[in-house]
Scaffold this active site. Structure first.
Site, PDB file in Angstrom:
ATOM      1  N   HIS A 198       0.845  -1.189   0.000  1.00 37.59           N
ATOM      2  CA  HIS A 198       0.000   0.000   0.000  1.00 37.59           C
ATOM      3  C   HIS A 198       0.886   1.245   0.000  1.00 37.59           C
ATOM      4  O   HIS A 198       2.065   1.184   0.370  1.00 37.59           O
ATOM      5  CB  HIS A 198      -0.913   0.004   1.223  1.00 37.59           C
ATOM      6  CG  HIS A 198      -2.044  -0.961   1.104  1.00 37.59           C
ATOM      7  ND1 HIS A 198      -2.765  -1.392   2.180  1.00 37.59           N
ATOM      8  CD2 HIS A 198      -2.585  -1.581   0.022  1.00 37.59           C
ATOM      9  CE1 HIS A 198      -3.709  -2.224   1.775  1.00 37.59           C
ATOM     10  NE2 HIS A 198      -3.604  -2.365   0.471  1.00 37.59           N
ATOM     11  N   LYS A 237       5.052   1.472   0.866  1.00 31.48           N
ATOM     12  CA  LYS A 237       5.953   1.235  -0.268  1.00 31.48           C
ATOM     13  C   LYS A 237       7.415   1.477   0.097  1.00 31.48           C
ATOM     14  O   LYS A 237       8.288   0.707  -0.296  1.00 31.48           O
ATOM     15  CB  LYS A 237       5.547   2.091  -1.468  1.00 31.48           C
ATOM     16  CG  LYS A 237       4.268   1.606  -2.125  1.00 31.48           C
ATOM     17  CD  LYS A 237       4.015   2.305  -3.425  1.00 31.48           C
ATOM     18  CE  LYS A 237       2.638   2.032  -3.983  1.00 31.48           C
ATOM     19  NZ  LYS A 237       2.174   0.677  -3.986  1.00 31.48           N
ATOM     20  N   THR A 260       2.372  -5.599  -8.182  1.00 32.14           N
ATOM     21  CA  THR A 260       1.387  -4.665  -8.686  1.00 32.14           C
ATOM     22  C   THR A 260       2.143  -3.487  -9.297  1.00 32.14           C
ATOM     23  O   THR A 260       3.325  -3.277  -9.021  1.00 32.14           O
ATOM     24  CB  THR A 260       0.438  -4.220  -7.557  1.00 32.14           C
ATOM     25  OG1 THR A 260       1.210  -3.828  -6.420  1.00 32.14           O
ATOM     26  CG2 THR A 260      -0.523  -5.335  -7.166  1.00 32.14           C
ATOM     27  N   THR A 317       2.602   0.070  -9.476  1.00 31.94           N
ATOM     28  CA  THR A 317       3.462   1.093  -8.886  1.00 31.94           C
ATOM     29  C   THR A 317       4.594   0.464  -8.086  1.00 31.94           C
ATOM     30  O   THR A 317       5.752   0.875  -8.201  1.00 31.94           O
ATOM     31  CB  THR A 317       2.635   2.027  -7.976  1.00 31.94           C
ATOM     32  OG1 THR A 317       1.478   2.459  -8.681  1.00 31.94           O
ATOM     33  CG2 THR A 317       3.441   3.234  -7.546  1.00 31.94           C
ATOM     34  N   THR A 318       4.272  -0.543  -7.308  1.00 28.63           N
ATOM     35  CA  THR A 318       5.289  -1.227  -6.504  1.00 28.63           C
ATOM     36  C   THR A 318       6.350  -1.840  -7.400  1.00 28.63           C
ATOM     37  O   THR A 318       7.552  -1.699  -7.148  1.00 28.63           O
ATOM     38  CB  THR A 318       4.637  -2.302  -5.612  1.00 28.63           C
ATOM     39  OG1 THR A 318       3.673  -1.676  -4.755  1.00 28.63           O
ATOM     40  CG2 THR A 318       5.672  -3.027  -4.766  1.00 28.63           C
ATOM     41  N   SER A 365      -1.848  -1.556 -11.407  1.00 26.39           N
ATOM     42  CA  SER A 365      -1.829  -0.991 -10.062  1.00 26.39           C
ATOM     43  C   SER A 365      -2.930  -1.672  -9.246  1.00 26.39           C
ATOM     44  O   SER A 365      -3.965  -2.059  -9.801  1.00 26.39           O
ATOM     45  CB  SER A 365      -2.073   0.516 -10.150  1.00 26.39           C
ATOM     46  OG  SER A 365      -2.086   1.093  -8.872  1.00 26.39           O
ATOM     47  N   GLY A 366      -2.708  -1.822  -7.942  1.00 23.82           N
ATOM     48  CA  GLY A 366      -3.670  -2.517  -7.082  1.00 23.82           C
ATOM     49  C   GLY A 366      -5.112  -2.059  -7.258  1.00 23.82           C
ATOM     50  O   GLY A 366      -5.997  -2.880  -7.521  1.00 23.82           O
ATOM     51  N   ASP A 412      -4.291  -6.304  -7.644  1.00 31.37           N
ATOM     52  CA  ASP A 412      -4.455  -7.260  -6.538  1.00 31.37           C
ATOM     53  C   ASP A 412      -5.212  -8.492  -7.022  1.00 31.37           C
ATOM     54  O   ASP A 412      -4.875  -9.625  -6.673  1.00 31.37           O
ATOM     55  CB  ASP A 412      -5.212  -6.627  -5.365  1.00 31.37           C
ATOM     56  CG  ASP A 412      -4.434  -5.516  -4.682  1.00 31.37           C
ATOM     57  OD1 ASP A 412      -3.189  -5.538  -4.736  1.00 31.37           O
ATOM     58  OD2 ASP A 412      -5.073  -4.629  -4.093  1.00 31.37           O
ATOM     59  N   HIS A 417     -10.053  -0.043  -2.653  1.00 33.29           N
ATOM     60  CA  HIS A 417     -10.138  -1.417  -3.166  1.00 33.29           C
ATOM     61  C   HIS A 417      -9.973  -2.445  -2.042  1.00 33.29           C
ATOM     62  O   HIS A 417      -9.484  -3.547  -2.266  1.00 33.29           O
ATOM     63  CB  HIS A 417      -9.111  -1.627  -4.284  1.00 33.29           C
ATOM     64  CG  HIS A 417      -7.686  -1.465  -3.854  1.00 33.29           C
ATOM     65  ND1 HIS A 417      -7.159  -0.274  -3.430  1.00 33.29           N
ATOM     66  CD2 HIS A 417      -6.675  -2.363  -3.789  1.00 33.29           C
ATOM     67  CE1 HIS A 417      -5.890  -0.445  -3.111  1.00 33.29           C
ATOM     68  NE2 HIS A 417      -5.574  -1.714  -3.319  1.00 33.29           N
TER      69      HIS A 417
END
Length: 152
Positions: free
Chosen positions: A19, A23, A45, A47-48, A65-66, A71, A98
């Site tokens: 999250h 991060k 995911t 961005t990570t 992205s999540g 996810d 989410h």
């Protein structure tokens, strides 16, 4: 449901999720363990995954992205037996839009009995385990047997 053995190979498929408020913590953990992680296949995911690749040079297969479905993509990979370990630094103090996806991801990881680390301490225990870098067996639901019984 009956259980069957699933063999996790020496080279693991590891999902990295974090999250927003977590991060930097996950990124620091990955940097500290980049040598060991380089021997495995990494998924993340969006961005990570971008952050991990940019700051460590590690190759990362990136999902969405999540909040945009990442996810759920990781969850589907768990159900398809394509993810062996989930490292998910989630933020228990801040709600995310989410949140149902987050709960579903953790539920699938539990259903399919894969190792999960939700914070740095657990991730450290997990990566320092001899099982992290050797073949090992886990018990998973016998879905094929379940279907066979249901379709009689």
């Amino acid at each position: 449901m009956e259980q069957i053995d699933r063999t996790l190979a020496t080279e693991k498929n590891i999902a990295l999720v974090a999250h927003d408020h977590c991060k930097s913590s996950l990124l620091e953990w990955v940097k500290n363990n980049s040598e060991q992680l380089s021997h495995h296949k990494l998924f993340a995911t969006g961005t990570t995954g971008n952050l991990v690749n940019h700051h460590t040079g590690l190759e990362v297969t990136q999902m969405l992205s999540g909040p945009m479905g990442g996810d759920q993509q990781i969850g589907a990979m768990i159900a398809e037996k394509k993810i062996d370990i989930l490292i998910f630094f989630w933020d228990p103090l801040n709600a995310v839009p989410h949140d149902p996806d987050v709960k579903a991801l953790l539920r699938l990881a539990t259903v399919w009995n894969i190792p999960v680390a939700t914070n740095r301490a657990t991730a450290n225990f997990l990566i320092s385990s001899p099982l992290f870098s050797q073949e090992s067996k886990i018990k998973i639901p016998d879905y094929e047997g379940y279907l066979k019984e249901r379709l009689k």
